[in-house]
Design an enzyme around this catalytic site. Structure first.
Site, PDB file in Angstrom:
ATOM      1  CB  THR A   1      -0.841  -0.009   1.297  1.00  0.00           C
ATOM      2  OG1 THR A   1      -1.673  -1.153   1.300  1.00  0.00           O
ATOM      3  CG2 THR A   1      -1.685   1.238   1.427  1.00  0.00           C
TER       4      THR A   1
ATOM      5  CG  ASP B   1      -5.058  -1.738   6.044  1.00  0.00           C
ATOM      6  OD1 ASP B   1      -4.332  -0.768   6.301  1.00  0.00           O
ATOM      7  OD2 ASP B   1      -4.772  -2.547   5.153  1.00  0.00           O
TER       8      ASP B   1
ATOM      9  CB  THR C   1       1.876  -0.566   4.237  1.00  0.00           C
ATOM     10  OG1 THR C   1       2.059  -1.536   3.205  1.00  0.00           O
ATOM     11  CG2 THR C   1       3.191  -0.433   4.993  1.00  0.00           C
ATOM     12  N   GLY C   2       0.546  -3.397   4.819  1.00  0.00           N
ATOM     13  CA  GLY C   2       0.723  -4.798   5.199  1.00  0.00           C
ATOM     14  C   GLY C   2      -0.524  -5.608   4.940  1.00  0.00           C
ATOM     15  CG  HIS C   3      -2.679  -9.885   6.001  1.00  0.00           C
ATOM     16  ND1 HIS C   3      -3.202 -10.639   7.016  1.00  0.00           N
ATOM     17  CD2 HIS C   3      -3.371 -10.247   4.887  1.00  0.00           C
ATOM     18  CE1 HIS C   3      -4.164 -11.419   6.543  1.00  0.00           C
ATOM     19  NE2 HIS C   3      -4.278 -11.201   5.252  1.00  0.00           N
ATOM     20  N   GLY C   4      -3.987  -6.485   5.164  1.00  0.00           N
ATOM     21  CA  GLY C   4      -5.128  -5.664   5.545  1.00  0.00           C
ATOM     22  C   GLY C   4      -6.032  -6.267   6.585  1.00  0.00           C
TER      23      GLY C   4
END
Length: 310
Positions: free
Chosen positions: A169, A200, A220-223
């Site tokens: 993201t 997210d 940012t990352g795994h929503g």
């Protein structure tokens, strides 16, 4: 006080072939956002400008170059928030808007709502004169090839998120000379996601949050993991308790790993100008401008700097 801007281009297992372009991309975004601040613009203007640069860069998963869903379509999410008033705007599942962060800002400033989605967001864009583009113009050659390789969602998630991997993201946070903070995020989501899936990024308190009393965060990352722990708000709650930006980020990311086995990253700035760029994935492209220094990085515990020039 001195203005500060920090951007990220996504926390994930950035492959070597994208590493240089990712770092150059976040540096360009940081320069653009900081130029807005140095020209007298406010934090909100700066984060929007920085994110627009990354939305226009096909190396990132936002706007041009966004990942494709299971049907091979682009679905974009974006969020922006003003820490002075707590005004915020978001869009989700928009398909043919080049700069969804600017549409999110229009939702904030021109409607009484916080989020518009899918067809409603597009109808609103049309009503205020934001032009649309054919969706295929947002798809990069790299993403089309990757989508063909990873058509199975479960396989794709395991490959992208396994072993501290996540997906990318883009986002920005800033504090201006008046002490006002702002944040913005934008994303194409997870490759091969279900149609209509929202992560997210456009959700207040999860993918981002900004409050002049605490600071600003873009995540940012795994929503799905970020949503479960409301990561942005969690980071700021630690800062409210006296933790530094770096400590708050590290504690919150560790909490997400412990509770839901999620990996990710965040950029953070406090109203006093303290900042951090933290991640638990293999890599995160990030850049920050503080006074006349441009800081940037990609790998864990590696921070480089050069003189800032507009």
């Amino acid at each position: 006080m001195s203005a500060v801007l920090v951007v990220h281009g996504g926390a994930w297992a950035i492959p070597d072939e994208l590493a240089k372009a990712s770092v150059e991309g976040v540096k360009s975004a940081a320069r653009e956002g900081s130029s807005v601040l140095k020209g007298g613009g406010n934090a909100l203007d700066a984060v929007e400008a920085a994110v627009r640069v990354m939305e226009d860069n096909t190396v990132f998963n936002a706007g041009h170059g966004a990942t494709l869903n299971i049907d091979g379509e682009v679905e974009l999410d974006a969020f922006i928030m003003d820490g002075r008033t707590l005004a915020s705007g978001a869009v989700s599942s928009v398909k043919n808007i080049t700069n969804p962060v600017s549409l999110a800002r229009a939702v904030m400033e021109k409607t009484s709502h916080v989020m518009l989605t899918d067809r409603g967001a597009n109808l609103f864009a049309e009503s205020i004169g934001i032009s649309t583009v054919p969706t295929e113009t947002l798809v990069s050659e790299y993403e089309r090839k990757e989508w063909e390789l990873h058509k199975n969602y479960i396989t794709g998630v395991k490959e992208d998120f396994g072993l501290k991997r996540a997906h990318d993201t883009v986002g920005a946070v800033a504090v201006d000379c008046a002490g006002n903070v702002a944040c913005a995020t934008s994303t194409g989501g997870i490759r091969n996601k279900m149609v209509g899936r929202v992560g997210d990024s456009p959700i207040i308190g999860c993918g981002g949050y900004a409050d002049n009393l605490s600071g600003a965060v873009s995540c940012t990352g795994h929503g799905e993991s970020i949503l479960k722990v409301t990561l942005a708000r969690l980071i700021l709650s630690h800062m409210d308790q006296g933790k530094s930006a770096a400590e708050a980020s590290e504690l919150s990311l560790q909490n997400m790993a412990d509770r839901v086995q999620g990996a990710g990253g965040a950029v953070v700035v406090s109203p006093s100008g303290q900042w951090a760029a933290t991640f638990t994935t293999e890599r995160m492209a990030w850049a920050a401008v503080e006074q006349d220094v441009l800081w940037f990085g990609l790998d864990p515990n590696v921070k480089q700097k050069e003189k800032f020039h507009q």
